[in-house]
Scaffold this motif. Structure first.
Motif, PDB file in Angstrom:
ATOM      1  N   VAL A 160      -6.435  17.690  -6.826  1.00 48.38           N
ATOM      2  CA  VAL A 160      -7.392  16.583  -6.650  1.00 48.38           C
ATOM      3  C   VAL A 160      -6.662  15.320  -6.196  1.00 48.38           C
ATOM      4  O   VAL A 160      -7.114  14.620  -5.288  1.00 48.38           O
ATOM      5  N   VAL A 161      -5.531  15.029  -6.831  1.00 48.28           N
ATOM      6  CA  VAL A 161      -4.726  13.866  -6.461  1.00 48.28           C
ATOM      7  C   VAL A 161      -4.272  13.971  -5.006  1.00 48.28           C
ATOM      8  O   VAL A 161      -4.363  12.996  -4.239  1.00 48.28           O
ATOM      9  N   ASN A 162      -3.819  15.150  -4.611  1.00 47.49           N
ATOM     10  CA  ASN A 162      -3.347  15.345  -3.235  1.00 47.49           C
ATOM     11  C   ASN A 162      -4.475  15.195  -2.219  1.00 47.49           C
ATOM     12  O   ASN A 162      -4.272  14.638  -1.128  1.00 47.49           O
ATOM     13  N   ILE A 163      -5.665  15.692  -2.571  1.00 44.56           N
ATOM     14  CA  ILE A 163      -6.807  15.606  -1.652  1.00 44.56           C
ATOM     15  C   ILE A 163      -7.174  14.153  -1.391  1.00 44.56           C
ATOM     16  O   ILE A 163      -7.357  13.737  -0.245  1.00 44.56           O
ATOM     17  N   VAL A 164      -7.278  13.356  -2.468  1.00 43.51           N
ATOM     18  CA  VAL A 164      -7.646  11.949  -2.303  1.00 43.51           C
ATOM     19  C   VAL A 164      -6.563  11.204  -1.519  1.00 43.51           C
ATOM     20  O   VAL A 164      -6.856  10.397  -0.635  1.00 43.51           O
ATOM     21  N   ARG A 165      -5.304  11.494  -1.817  1.00 44.65           N
ATOM     22  CA  ARG A 165      -4.203  10.797  -1.148  1.00 44.65           C
ATOM     23  C   ARG A 165      -4.071  11.206   0.317  1.00 44.65           C
ATOM     24  O   ARG A 165      -3.466  10.477   1.111  1.00 44.65           O
ATOM     25  N   SER A 166      -4.614  12.370   0.682  1.00 37.53           N
ATOM     26  CA  SER A 166      -4.476  12.838   2.069  1.00 37.53           C
ATOM     27  C   SER A 166      -5.417  12.125   3.032  1.00 37.53           C
ATOM     28  O   SER A 166      -5.204  12.159   4.243  1.00 37.53           O
ATOM     29  N   PHE A 167      -6.442  11.452   2.494  1.00 39.84           N
ATOM     30  CA  PHE A 167      -7.385  10.736   3.350  1.00 39.84           C
ATOM     31  C   PHE A 167      -6.749   9.458   3.907  1.00 39.84           C
ATOM     32  O   PHE A 167      -6.262   8.632   3.130  1.00 39.84           O
ATOM     33  N   PRO A 168      -6.763   9.261   5.217  1.00 39.57           N
ATOM     34  CA  PRO A 168      -6.387   7.948   5.752  1.00 39.57           C
ATOM     35  C   PRO A 168      -7.334   6.900   5.153  1.00 39.57           C
ATOM     36  O   PRO A 168      -8.539   7.147   5.040  1.00 39.57           O
ATOM     37  N   PRO A 228     -13.412   1.458  -2.788  1.00 38.07           N
ATOM     38  CA  PRO A 228     -12.516   2.439  -2.150  1.00 38.07           C
ATOM     39  C   PRO A 228     -11.040   2.140  -2.400  1.00 38.07           C
ATOM     40  O   PRO A 228     -10.231   3.064  -2.497  1.00 38.07           O
ATOM     41  N   LEU A 229     -10.688   0.859  -2.489  1.00 30.83           N
ATOM     42  CA  LEU A 229      -9.303   0.516  -2.800  1.00 30.83           C
ATOM     43  C   LEU A 229      -8.899   1.084  -4.155  1.00 30.83           C
ATOM     44  O   LEU A 229      -7.801   1.636  -4.303  1.00 30.83           O
ATOM     45  N   SER A 230      -9.777   0.977  -5.142  1.00 27.59           N
ATOM     46  CA  SER A 230      -9.481   1.478  -6.486  1.00 27.59           C
ATOM     47  C   SER A 230      -9.364   2.998  -6.500  1.00 27.59           C
ATOM     48  O   SER A 230      -8.449   3.550  -7.120  1.00 27.59           O
ATOM     49  N   ILE A 231     -10.289   3.656  -5.802  1.00 27.15           N
ATOM     50  CA  ILE A 231     -10.272   5.127  -5.754  1.00 27.15           C
ATOM     51  C   ILE A 231      -9.004   5.629  -5.064  1.00 27.15           C
ATOM     52  O   ILE A 231      -8.439   6.661  -5.438  1.00 27.15           O
ATOM     53  N   ALA A 232      -8.530   4.894  -4.074  1.00 23.88           N
ATOM     54  CA  ALA A 232      -7.284   5.273  -3.404  1.00 23.88           C
ATOM     55  C   ALA A 232      -6.069   4.947  -4.263  1.00 23.88           C
ATOM     56  O   ALA A 232      -5.070   5.678  -4.250  1.00 23.88           O
ATOM     57  N   ALA A 233      -6.145   3.852  -5.024  1.00 20.23           N
ATOM     58  CA  ALA A 233      -4.989   3.397  -5.811  1.00 20.23           C
ATOM     59  C   ALA A 233      -4.713   4.286  -7.025  1.00 20.23           C
ATOM     60  O   ALA A 233      -3.554   4.456  -7.410  1.00 20.23           O
ATOM     61  N   ILE A 234      -5.753   4.837  -7.635  1.00 18.77           N
ATOM     62  CA  ILE A 234      -5.578   5.616  -8.867  1.00 18.77           C
ATOM     63  C   ILE A 234      -4.670   6.828  -8.660  1.00 18.77           C
ATOM     64  O   ILE A 234      -3.661   6.977  -9.367  1.00 18.77           O
ATOM     65  N   PRO A 235      -4.962   7.735  -7.711  1.00 19.33           N
ATOM     66  CA  PRO A 235      -4.058   8.877  -7.506  1.00 19.33           C
ATOM     67  C   PRO A 235      -2.699   8.470  -6.944  1.00 19.33           C
ATOM     68  O   PRO A 235      -1.686   9.113  -7.229  1.00 19.33           O
TER      69      PRO A 235
END
Length: 220
Positions: A62-70, A98-105
């Motif tokens: 899950v962490v990798n999926i979120v982090r893979s999004f530009p 969206p900044l928070s969702i990207a920052a968490i993982p």
């Protein structure tokens, strides 16, 4: 050379505050949720106290999926969620979603990496003395990794300061929005130069402060 900048000084001040608001919310979310997520990733990995291979793989995926999004794509993809949560997609608070969702993982991985640098002997010694998992986390892992965690947090802040500039593309406000509205659309090059210099100055200050604090906390 900076004739267009002087009339915009109040606007520049507001943009800086909006940028701090966006980044502050995202960093707060990362600390609150990304820290325990990173600790869980570490503890459930192979050979650790709470080894759970399946759980580790699920969380890691899950962490990798979120982090893979530009980030720009993530910003647009989360517009419906932002509208549901905030009621609007415009402004710094909306952009903070969206900044928070990207920052968490992102921060979770930095936490996991910092904890992996802690000597295994220190952990084994704590286990041998009968320390509970809670005590090992807060009195051993966090204390031993505090310098690395500080550097990780510094990397996070610097990265998301840059990400916040992209929020200007969708009307998120902040320094990036100012650069796009005046520097790009109105061809006011001097405004663009000033916004870039502001971002460079902020990055330098944050990085210097983070490095100094990490050095102070490193007792090795």
């Amino acid at each position: 050379m900076f004739d267009n900048v002087i009339p915009l000084l109040p606007e520049i001040g507001i943009s800086i505050v909006q940028t701090f608001l966006m980044v502050g919310i995202a960093i707060g979310a990362a600390l609150l949720l990304g820290t325990p997520l990173g600790i869980l990733l570490f503890l459930t990995s192979k050979g650790q106290l709470l080894e759970r291979p399946i759980l580790f793989r699920i969380i890691s995926s899950v962490v990798n999926i979120v982090r893979s999004f530009p980030f720009l794509i993530l910003l647009v993809a989360l517009i419906p969620l932002t509208r549901v949560l905030i009621g609007t997609t415009i402004g710094p608070v909306a952009a903070a979603v969206p900044l928070s969702i990207a920052a968490i993982p992102y921060f979770a991985r930095l936490v996991e990496q910092s904890l992996r640098e802690v000597s295994r002997g220190v952990i084994e010694a704590a286990v041998a003395m009968g320390a509970s998992t809670y005590q090992i986390i807060w009195k051993v892992l966090i204390v031993e990794a505090r310098s690395g965690l500080t550097l990780g947090l510094t990397v996070l802040v610097v990265s998301f300061l840059s990400y916040s500039a992209m929020a200007g593309v969708v009307g998120g406000g902040g320094i990036g929005d100012l650069a796009i509205r005046f520097g790009y659309y109105r061809f006011q090059t001097d405004v663009m130069v000033v916004t870039v210099l502001l971002l460079v100055a902020l990055v330098q200050i944050i990085q210097f402060t983070g490095n100094r604090l990490a050095h102070y906390l490193d007792k090795r």
